[in-house]
Design a protein around this motif. Structure first.
Motif, PDB file in Angstrom:
ATOM      1  N   GLY A   1     -51.389  72.864  37.136  1.00 56.29           N
ATOM      2  CA  GLY A   1     -50.765  74.018  37.769  1.00 56.29           C
ATOM      3  C   GLY A   1     -49.402  74.346  37.220  1.00 56.29           C
ATOM      4  O   GLY A   1     -48.769  75.327  37.645  1.00 56.29           O
ATOM      5  N   ALA A   2     -48.917  73.557  36.270  1.00 48.40           N
ATOM      6  CA  ALA A   2     -47.580  73.762  35.718  1.00 48.40           C
ATOM      7  C   ALA A   2     -47.588  74.880  34.685  1.00 48.40           C
ATOM      8  O   ALA A   2     -48.631  75.283  34.175  1.00 48.40           O
ATOM      9  CB  ALA A   2     -47.073  72.474  35.086  1.00 48.40           C
ATOM     10  N   GLN A   3     -46.391  75.362  34.366  1.00 50.43           N
ATOM     11  CA  GLN A   3     -46.241  76.331  33.290  1.00 50.43           C
ATOM     12  C   GLN A   3     -45.681  75.654  32.053  1.00 50.43           C
ATOM     13  O   GLN A   3     -44.723  74.870  32.127  1.00 50.43           O
ATOM     14  CB  GLN A   3     -45.294  77.459  33.708  1.00 50.43           C
ATOM     15  CG  GLN A   3     -45.879  78.451  34.694  1.00 50.43           C
ATOM     16  CD  GLN A   3     -44.861  79.499  35.074  1.00 50.43           C
ATOM     17  OE1 GLN A   3     -43.869  79.197  35.753  1.00 50.43           O
ATOM     18  NE2 GLN A   3     -45.087  80.725  34.647  1.00 50.43           N
ATOM     19  N   LEU A   4     -46.276  75.958  30.914  1.00 54.66           N
ATOM     20  CA  LEU A   4     -45.798  75.546  29.605  1.00 54.66           C
ATOM     21  C   LEU A   4     -45.479  76.811  28.807  1.00 54.66           C
ATOM     22  O   LEU A   4     -45.905  77.906  29.171  1.00 54.66           O
ATOM     23  CB  LEU A   4     -46.861  74.728  28.872  1.00 54.66           C
ATOM     24  CG  LEU A   4     -47.443  73.505  29.594  1.00 54.66           C
ATOM     25  CD1 LEU A   4     -48.594  72.905  28.782  1.00 54.66           C
ATOM     26  CD2 LEU A   4     -46.363  72.457  29.836  1.00 54.66           C
ATOM     27  N   ALA A   5     -44.765  76.624  27.691  1.00 53.75           N
ATOM     28  CA  ALA A   5     -44.430  77.776  26.847  1.00 53.75           C
ATOM     29  C   ALA A   5     -44.680  77.420  25.393  1.00 53.75           C
ATOM     30  O   ALA A   5     -43.890  76.732  24.759  1.00 53.75           O
ATOM     31  CB  ALA A   5     -42.983  78.203  27.059  1.00 53.75           C
ATOM     32  N   ALA A   6     -45.829  77.848  24.885  1.00 59.42           N
ATOM     33  CA  ALA A   6     -46.232  77.657  23.489  1.00 59.42           C
ATOM     34  C   ALA A   6     -46.102  76.200  23.041  1.00 59.42           C
ATOM     35  O   ALA A   6     -45.396  75.884  22.085  1.00 59.42           O
ATOM     36  CB  ALA A   6     -45.424  78.567  22.569  1.00 59.42           C
ATOM     37  N   PRO A   7     -46.799  75.276  23.711  1.00 60.90           N
ATOM     38  CA  PRO A   7     -46.715  73.868  23.316  1.00 60.90           C
ATOM     39  C   PRO A   7     -47.316  73.650  21.933  1.00 60.90           C
ATOM     40  O   PRO A   7     -48.321  74.263  21.578  1.00 60.90           O
ATOM     41  CB  PRO A   7     -47.535  73.161  24.395  1.00 60.90           C
ATOM     42  CG  PRO A   7     -48.526  74.190  24.851  1.00 60.90           C
ATOM     43  CD  PRO A   7     -47.785  75.493  24.789  1.00 60.90           C
ATOM     44  N   GLU A   8     -46.697  72.754  21.174  1.00 55.49           N
ATOM     45  CA  GLU A   8     -47.177  72.489  19.813  1.00 55.49           C
ATOM     46  C   GLU A   8     -47.669  71.052  19.688  1.00 55.49           C
ATOM     47  O   GLU A   8     -48.816  70.760  19.990  1.00 55.49           O
ATOM     48  CB  GLU A   8     -46.090  72.844  18.799  1.00 55.49           C
ATOM     49  CG  GLU A   8     -45.774  74.340  18.807  1.00 55.49           C
ATOM     50  CD  GLU A   8     -44.964  74.814  17.607  1.00 55.49           C
ATOM     51  OE1 GLU A   8     -44.798  74.049  16.638  1.00 55.49           O
ATOM     52  OE2 GLU A   8     -44.492  75.974  17.636  1.00 55.49           O
ATOM     53  N   GLY A   9     -46.823  70.103  19.278  1.00 53.46           N
ATOM     54  CA  GLY A   9     -47.282  68.747  19.062  1.00 53.46           C
ATOM     55  C   GLY A   9     -47.570  68.013  20.359  1.00 53.46           C
ATOM     56  O   GLY A   9     -46.935  68.255  21.393  1.00 53.46           O
ATOM     57  N   ILE A  10     -48.552  67.083  20.318  1.00 51.33           N
ATOM     58  CA  ILE A  10     -48.871  66.241  21.467  1.00 51.33           C
ATOM     59  C   ILE A  10     -49.137  64.824  20.966  1.00 51.33           C
ATOM     60  O   ILE A  10     -49.467  64.611  19.796  1.00 51.33           O
ATOM     61  CB  ILE A  10     -50.079  66.757  22.272  1.00 51.33           C
ATOM     62  CG1 ILE A  10     -51.301  66.973  21.374  1.00 51.33           C
ATOM     63  CG2 ILE A  10     -49.724  68.029  23.019  1.00 51.33           C
ATOM     64  CD1 ILE A  10     -52.550  67.415  22.120  1.00 51.33           C
ATOM     65  N   ALA A  11     -48.991  63.833  21.871  1.00 48.03           N
ATOM     66  CA  ALA A  11     -49.249  62.437  21.522  1.00 48.03           C
ATOM     67  C   ALA A  11     -49.608  61.671  22.782  1.00 48.03           C
ATOM     68  O   ALA A  11     -49.219  62.050  23.897  1.00 48.03           O
ATOM     69  CB  ALA A  11     -48.019  61.814  20.855  1.00 48.03           C
ATOM     70  N   LEU A  12     -50.348  60.572  22.624  1.00 49.47           N
ATOM     71  CA  LEU A  12     -50.754  59.700  23.723  1.00 49.47           C
ATOM     72  C   LEU A  12     -50.178  58.309  23.506  1.00 49.47           C
ATOM     73  O   LEU A  12     -50.133  57.812  22.377  1.00 49.47           O
ATOM     74  CB  LEU A  12     -52.276  59.597  23.798  1.00 49.47           C
ATOM     75  CG  LEU A  12     -53.030  60.790  24.393  1.00 49.47           C
ATOM     76  CD1 LEU A  12     -54.477  60.768  23.917  1.00 49.47           C
ATOM     77  CD2 LEU A  12     -52.950  60.772  25.909  1.00 49.47           C
ATOM     78  N   ASP A  13     -49.761  57.654  24.594  1.00 51.25           N
ATOM     79  CA  ASP A  13     -49.357  56.265  24.478  1.00 51.25           C
ATOM     80  C   ASP A  13     -50.499  55.359  24.928  1.00 51.25           C
ATOM     81  O   ASP A  13     -51.571  55.823  25.344  1.00 51.25           O
ATOM     82  CB  ASP A  13     -48.058  55.991  25.229  1.00 51.25           C
ATOM     83  CG  ASP A  13     -48.178  56.113  26.748  1.00 51.25           C
ATOM     84  OD1 ASP A  13     -49.317  56.106  27.271  1.00 51.25           O
ATOM     85  OD2 ASP A  13     -47.128  56.204  27.415  1.00 51.25           O
ATOM     86  N   SER A  14     -50.296  54.064  24.846  1.00 50.03           N
ATOM     87  CA  SER A  14     -51.370  53.111  25.130  1.00 50.03           C
ATOM     88  C   SER A  14     -51.768  53.085  26.594  1.00 50.03           C
ATOM     89  O   SER A  14     -52.834  52.572  26.933  1.00 50.03           O
ATOM     90  CB  SER A  14     -50.941  51.705  24.691  1.00 50.03           C
ATOM     91  OG  SER A  14     -49.738  51.317  25.346  1.00 50.03           O
TER      92      SER A  14
END
Length: 899
Positions: free
Chosen positions: A209-222
């Protein structure tokens, strides 16, 4: 026959089959290629990679130049997907033969599957360990749909970053949908974060339900926490495994820097990339602050980049250099950090970053992992079809058969000779203005966009960024012919060196030697007369449209980009801002000859009075006949790069920008700028012409040998579509679809024929040590003769992509095709040509001599089985055959695992 066809299947893969005859056939004559696999990555020209990823075994992956590459532990560059020719094709087949458009984010799973976010095709594609490619998410149409159903029918909008969970869930930053989508292991898609409305809200609540603005890079931790570069919110946000979102770095106010303090109180500016190491440290590509930063135990610091550092350089301290907007970041298991400064979503066009992948070691030493710093430049001294160009925007021909190319993005002018070899003749590659009075190869140019050949033998260059017209004399000396360097309008009625012009795009020459300039930003067409004085022939300076039917000197133009002069002295103008082509007659009257064109930009006129114009808006070349009819001669109207070997009207072009017509053959040469290529439109009804004879495996010219497969290039050599010969008892026919090839009047066996190229097997009767006179006959028409020397051997190794470099066409001992995913052990069989049955043969693998080599010689193609030397292994190991004092070409590789 089956065994024979197996040996020749790699020849067939080189041909793009046509469909039907057209007025012109199309082929590529220069550029449009990639750095070859098997070369040292730090010495390759790799384009402008926007993202970087680390996979199992420490391989580093990136996408660029419409392809995907890996760099292995030895620093060797390996192409794993894409032909380098922009498009969207190949699903279900070999990834190396597929087309990509703008590969960005990459993720690799434990099984070796490689996932690629292809920005501008709105899709995610997967490359399996056996080298096959398929679409994994996105139906190709930009939009936001499909949640709850199969990912392959869902809509994405500019997918950018990727991250893989150990469970098999693939997270996608769906940038222009302002959301993070996830494809579960069962292939269904749903939204994990972002409600699709751009903005900033939702911290402490549910991520969906949150707002983001043109997200680019993403990553996951363990632990399964997802980190998001919420780019236009100037924040890094984290979605917990439970689905709650919070800001972990950045205040949203980029003016607050904050090193040494809490990351949540620090300022980020347009963060574009994130990565997480095994210890939970968070790495950020802080684009706007031109730094790589790390968050450890909640506190932030810089690990690369400085406000007052030196330019990026190998072996420098990472904290003492100036970065220029890093876009991608990754970290390996040892803690080494990798970053890029690529142009996100640039797809095609001039480079924005520094065209390298950088590595920061644990002791803060900066190292070049891949890239020379030049986006797409290579090949001088070799075949033009294996060279790299960057956004060529000008082209010209001379009477000797040379083709001159304004290699705009490389700030050079290059020349391709009749032998197909390309060389730089002007420009150092560094933009600037210098060198007048000296060798042109030592001079600086600045985005040259036009070239023209003067009847006096001088080559003229529209040195657009320097607002000058420069010239190269026959001895290679460069000087300025027009322009004082000021970007303004000045000097009608005075000498051309005292006058000023403003970013001219094109230069043309009349039959009498007068020089015409598309003085683009002055909204005028200017002329240098034989007496050296400047004048305006069309346009008054202000942008606008007026004057048809009256004096051209009183008319208004709007950003003219193209100019050409016909044999009668009429001047044709691409009035780009007015979407039309206009004509200035010899008595100075202006009129429109074609209007409502889709972004026209260049023009050329042939001896018959036909006018050709490129239209960037619909990726076409149009012909305006002498009777005023307009019709397409090349391009389907769709981007990007396809159709070589078939009718030009069925081909895809990518920003066609310049034209030149060879008066002797009627061939129209086209600078296909965003394809980084020069292509030729060859009249299918023209008298056939034979241009060159090359080794069918290496694509290199030189001596030929009895029994060698050679490829003959030219125009009108055969039918518009490719016809493949059918061997009978192992022998190919001497005549195929009306085509015959004669070597010293002896007919050759033909593997295939087409209008643009023919593959033939050199007759055994040619005399070693002499020369062969080669002609092609198509129906009742015969080409001129090409003379080639004859040697006892002329070895060449076939490669998988037909380029003559990169992964060899080779099979492992179990019969599988050799690849990085299926390396050889013990022995490997390669396919070669130009080797005589009784020749002595030696193989060198990875620099070591093979213990044993066996030859199964055939007519045309031979099988060579090589025993792999002990201790040699790698995913791109060089292989060279040596026979009777001659060697196969460099740059061919095989994949080997430990014995």
């Amino acid at each position: 026959m089956g065994k024979y066809r197996t040996r020749t299947v790699f020849i067939y893969a080189l041909i793009a089959a046509g469909t039907a005859s057209g007025q012109y056939a199309i082929t590529t004559v220069a550029g449009g290629t990639l750095p070859p696999s098997g070369t040292l990555a730090a010495k390759a020209s790799i384009g402008d990679p926007p993202r970087v990823a680390v996979g199992p075994g420490g391989k580093v992956y990136f996408g660029s130049l419409h392809a995907v590459f890996a760099v292995d532990a030895t620093g060797t560059l390996i192409r794993i997907a894409g032909t380098g020719r922009a498009g969207y094709s190949g699903d279900g087949g070999a990834a190396l033969n597929a087309q990509l458009l703008s590969p960005a984010g990459i993720a690799i799973d434990a099984a070796g599957n490689v996932y690629v976010a292809d920005l501008d095709t709105n899709s995610v594609r997967r490359i399996s360990p056996d080298g096959k490619i398929a679409t994994y998410a996105g139906n190709g149409a930009a939009g936001y749909s499909g949640d709850g159903g199969p990912a392959t029918v869902a809509q994405l909008n500019t997918p950018d970053g990727l991250a893989l969970e150990s469970t098999g869930n693939l997270y996608i930053s769906d940038r222009n949908n302002h959301a993070i989508r996830v494809v579960s292991a069962d292939g269904n898609i749903h939204t994990a974060a972002g409600n699709g409305s751009p903005g900033f809200s939702g911290d402490g609540g549910a991520a969906a339900g949150a707002q983001l603005a043109a997200p680019e890079g993403i990553a996951l931790d363990s632990s399964g926490n997802l980190y998001i570069a919420d780019t236009q919110n100037d924040r890094i946000r984290m979605v917990t495994a439970g689905g709650t979102i919070a800001t972990v770095a950045g205040t949203g106010n980029g003016n607050v820097f904050g090193d040494g303090g809490l990351a949540s109180a620090a300022g980020l500016i347009l963060p574009t990339g994130v990565a997480v190491d095994q210890g939970g440290n968070l790495f950020i590509a802080d684009f706007g602050n031109s730094r790589i930063r790390v968050v450890s135990a909640g506190k932030i610091a810089t690990i690369a980049g400085s406000n007052e550092g030196a330019p990026l350089a190998d072996q420098e301290n990472a904290l003492s250099v100036l970065l220029n907007g890093p876009t991608g970041v990754a970290v390996d298991a040892a803690g080494n950090v990798y970053f890029t400064e690529g142009a996100i979503g640039s797809g095609s066009g001039l480079a924005q970053g520094d065209c390298r992948v950088w590595k920061v070691t644990l002791d803060s030493v900066l190292t070049v992992l891949a890239g020379t710093g030049l986006a797409s430049y290579s090949g001088d001294g070799g075949s033009a079809t294996s060279a790299q160009l960057l956004a060529p925007m000008g082209i010209a021909t001379d009477a000797a058969g040379n083709i001159y190319i304004a290699d705009t993005g490389n700030h050079r002018v290059r020349r391709m000779g009749p032998d197909g070899v390309i060389r730089t003749i002007a420009g150092t590659g560094v933009p600037g203005y210098s060198g007048d009075g000296g060798p042109a190869v030592s001079a600086q140019l600045n985005s040259p966009t036009g070239v023209a050949f003067h009847p006096s033998g001088v080559l003229l260059i529209a040195d657009s960024g320097n607002s000058r017209i420069r010239m190269i004399t026959a001895d290679g000396t460069i000087s300025t012919l027009i322009g004082n360097g000021n970007s303004s309008y000045y000097g009608d009625g005075i000498g051309s060196l005292q006058a000023s012009i403003n970013h001219p795009q094109t230069v043309a020459v009349s039959p009498s030697g007068e020089v015409y300039i598309a003085d683009t930003q002055n909204n005028a067409i200017r002329k240098r007369s034989a007496n050296g004085l400047m004048s305006a022939i069309a346009g008054t300076g202000p942008a606008g449209f007026s004057g048809d039917g009256g004096p051209a000197t009183s008319a208004l133009l709007n950003g003219p980009t193209g100019v050409a002069v016909d044999a009668a002295g009429n001047v044709y103008v691409v009035d780009a801002g007015n979407q039309r082509v206009r004509k200035v007659t010899t008595d100075g009257v202006i009129g429109t000859v074609a209007s409502s064109l889709a972004q026209p930009n260049s023009v050329a006129a042939d001896a018959a009075g036909d006018v050709f114009v490129t239209t960037d808006g619909d990726h076409r070349v149009l012909m305006i006949s002498s009777t005023g009819q307009t019709s397409p001669v090349a391009g389907t109207g769709d981007c990007c790069y396809s159709g070589d070997g078939g009718p030009a009207v069925n081909a895809a072009l990518d920003a066609p920008r310049a034209l030149a017509i060879d008066a002797s053959s009627g061939t129209v040469y086209l600078a296909d700028a965003a394809a980084n290529a020069v292509r030729a439109l060859i009249p299918t009804s023209a008298t056939p012409s034979l241009k060159s004879v090359v080794n069918g495996a290496s694509n290199l010219s030189g001596s030929i040998a009895p029994g060698e497969v050679v490829v003959l290039y030219g125009g009108g050599l055969g039918p518009g579509q490719v016809i493949v010969g059918q061997p009978i008892s192992g022998q190919y026919p001497n005549e195929l679809a009306g085509t015959s090839v004669l070597f010293n009047d002896v007919p050759a066996s033909l593997v295939y024929t087409s209008g643009l190229q023919v593959a033939a097997i050199v007759p055994d009767s040619v005399t070693v040590g002499s020369s062969a006179q080669v002609v092609v006959q198509y129906r009742d028409l015969v080409t001129t003769t090409v003379t080639v020397p004859v040697a006892s051997v002329a070895p060449g190794l076939f490669t998988l992509d037909g380029s003559g470099k990169g992964p060899a066409a080779a099979t492992n001992a179990d019969g599988s095709v050799n690849s990085a995913g299926r390396p050889a052990t013990g022995t490997i069989t390669v396919f070669a040509t130009g080797i005589s049955p009784g020749a002595s043969l030696q193989a060198t693998v990875g620099g070591s001599i093979a213990p044993a080599v066996s030859l199964n010689a055939g007519s045309g193609v031979s099988n060579v089985t090589v025993q792999i030397p002990p201790g040699v292994q790698g995913s791109a190991v060089s292989v060279v055959l040596n026979t009777d004092g001659a060697s196969s070409q460099d740059g061919v590789t095989i994949a080997i695992t430990a014995n």
